[in-house]
Motif scaffolding. Structure first.
Motif, short mmCIF file in Angstrom:
data_model
loop_
_atom_site.label_atom_id
_atom_site.label_comp_id
_atom_site.label_asym_id
_atom_site.label_seq_id
_atom_site.Cartn_x
_atom_site.Cartn_y
_atom_site.Cartn_z
N THR A 147 31.16 32.56 60.19
CA THR A 147 32.55 32.53 59.36
C THR A 147 32.39 33.64 58.74
N LYS A 148 33.23 34.71 58.94
CA LYS A 148 33.46 35.83 57.75
C LYS A 148 34.82 35.58 56.93
N VAL A 149 34.48 34.98 55.80
CA VAL A 149 35.61 34.66 54.81
C VAL A 149 36.45 35.34 53.86
N SER A 150 37.14 36.99 54.21
CA SER A 150 37.78 38.10 54.19
C SER A 150 39.00 37.69 52.61
N ASN A 151 39.56 38.53 51.70
CA ASN A 151 40.23 38.73 51.54
C ASN A 151 40.10 40.66 51.10
N TYR A 152 41.68 40.96 51.15
CA TYR A 152 42.15 42.05 51.04
C TYR A 152 42.95 42.28 50.19
N GLU B 220 43.18 29.96 47.50
CA GLU B 220 42.28 29.06 46.02
C GLU B 220 41.61 29.38 45.86
N HIS B 221 40.13 29.38 46.35
CA HIS B 221 39.48 29.99 46.38
C HIS B 221 39.01 31.15 45.80
N TYR B 222 39.75 32.10 46.61
CA TYR B 222 39.46 33.36 45.76
C TYR B 222 40.11 33.84 45.04
N GLY C 276 48.31 40.41 48.83
CA GLY C 276 46.88 40.68 49.49
C GLY C 276 46.71 39.94 50.92
N ARG C 277 45.87 40.55 51.20
CA ARG C 277 45.81 40.37 53.06
C ARG C 277 44.68 38.30 53.43
N MET C 278 44.82 37.70 53.99
CA MET C 278 43.74 36.56 54.05
C MET C 278 43.00 36.87 55.24
N SER C 279 41.88 37.03 55.75
CA SER C 279 41.22 36.93 57.11
C SER C 279 40.03 35.79 57.00
N ILE C 280 39.83 35.12 58.46
CA ILE C 280 39.08 34.42 58.93
C ILE C 280 38.46 35.00 59.77
N LYS D 74 40.14 31.92 41.91
CA LYS D 74 39.68 31.06 41.31
C LYS D 74 38.16 31.61 41.47
N CYS D 75 37.28 31.29 42.16
CA CYS D 75 36.06 32.23 42.05
C CYS D 75 35.67 33.60 42.90
N MET D 76 36.47 34.21 43.70
CA MET D 76 36.17 36.36 43.32
C MET D 76 37.15 36.57 43.11
N GLU D 77 38.42 37.02 42.72
CA GLU D 77 39.35 37.72 42.40
C GLU D 77 38.54 38.38 40.98
N GLN D 78 38.18 37.49 39.88
CA GLN D 78 37.73 37.86 39.00
C GLN D 78 36.46 39.58 39.36
N ARG D 79 35.94 38.78 40.14
CA ARG D 79 34.54 39.14 40.57
C ARG D 79 34.94 40.90 40.75
N PHE D 80 35.89 41.12 42.39
CA PHE D 80 36.39 41.85 43.28
C PHE D 80 36.49 42.91 42.08
#
Length: 316
Positions: A157-162, A55-57, A244-248, A59-65
């Motif tokens: 922790t590195k929170v990543s979305n691919y 949800e955070h990706y 996409g893929r989530m990785s924490i 809402k807050c990161m997808e557009q920036r990516f």
């Protein structure tokens, strides 16, 4: 290809302890990676972490990516890109001091949840380090003590979305590398694969499985074991399909001023005589070198640290 090691910790304090330790030993010596089930972190907590991370990706990161990477990275490109990754990330530091309250855009629920998840992972990392000590014949607590330095370990922790990628043959989700630090605990998407490790010259998929924690060993454990355990090269393949893929990935690393060196109990006389001994260094110095050379082979990093060994380092 033999099966990727999947290990249950369910009876680690019961009758199956020696069998579980043997599986961990084999995974550390031959794979540098293993996947844990029944590890003590509740499935409900993991499900909530996954839901709020996605949800955070969105809402807050997808557009920036899309604006910063997706629109520009592959424009007019015909050959593989080697200087960037197809990933969207943010990093949370837990130890020695947490910065989670300073990270913008995190909702209160997500912040609280990540703190709780980090505490569970920290405990699991320390439990695993003691199991490694037992397998290596080191006294209980040895690895934790070496990692401690003067202020305790570094843990983050590195929170990543691919995100889905239109041309996965031209860019990696994350380029091949070994991890610089100590022990790494990964909670990865169980629906989308992508993580691969290099074994015997072949790239092997790390299977996405529900509610598991993938463990891998970093460069510091290779040094402390004088090469008995190895950090292993791994990468993330970009995918065209799905959401996409989530990785924490949580990194339990030595403290910045911790002095890292091969455990004397593990040094065979023969290795010492032949000078086949890994270097001794301050962790922070290694990290400065790694920052510039992350996507290159680890051996020159070890050699460079060896070259710096002329001045003695206090280990008291």
């Amino acid at each position: 290809m033999e099966n990727f090691p999947v290990i249950s910790l369910e009876n680690i304090n019961g009758s199956e302890r020696s069998a579980i330790l043997e599986k961990i030993k084999d995974a550390c010596e031959n794979w540098g990676f293993f996947e844990l089930v029944k590890h003590g972190i509740s499935p409900e907590l993991m499900d909530t972490v996954e839901r709020l991370t996605k949800e955070h990706y969105r809402k807050c990161m997808e557009q920036r990516f899309k604006e910063l990477v997706a629109s520009r990275a592959l424009e007019g490109v015909q050959t593989e890109i080697n200087d960037m990754d197809w990933e969207s990330t943010f990093f949370v530091r837990h130890l020695p001091q947490s910065n989670i309250n300073e990270i913008p855009d995190l909702g209160d629920e997500y912040r609280k949840l990540m703190k709780e998840f980090a505490l569970k992972l920290e405990k699991l990392a320390e439990e695993l380090l003691d199991l490694l000590c037992e397998n290596l014949g080191l006294e209980k607590g040895y690895l934790k003590k070496v990692f401690y330095g003067s202020k305790g370990p570094n843990f983050g922790t590195k929170v990543s979305n691919y995100p889905p990628c239109p041309k996965p043959d031209l860019i990696k989700g994350l380029r091949a590398h070994t991890d610089a630090g100590g022990i790494i605990l990964l909670f990865q998407d169980d629906r989308v694969s992508g993580l691969q490790l290099l074994k015997d010259g072949q790239w092997i998929d790390v299977p996405p499985m529900r509610h598991t924690i993938v463990v891998n060993l970093g460069d510091q454990l290779e040094v402390i074991t004088n090469g008995k355990y190895k950090s292993v090269e791994h990468r993330v393949i970009a995918q065209t399909n799905g959401d996409g893929r989530m990785s924490i990935a949580s990194f339990y690393n030595p403290g910045s001023d911790a002095v890292i060196f091969p455990a004397p109990a593990l040094l065979e006389k023969e290795a010492e005589e032949k000078k086949q001994v890994y270097p001794k260094f301050v962790f922070e110095d290694y990290m400065k070198l790694y920052a510039a050379l992350k996507f290159q082979a680890k051996e020159p990093r070890f050699e460079a640290m060896k070259a710096l060994e002329t001045s003695p380092i206090a280990t008291a």
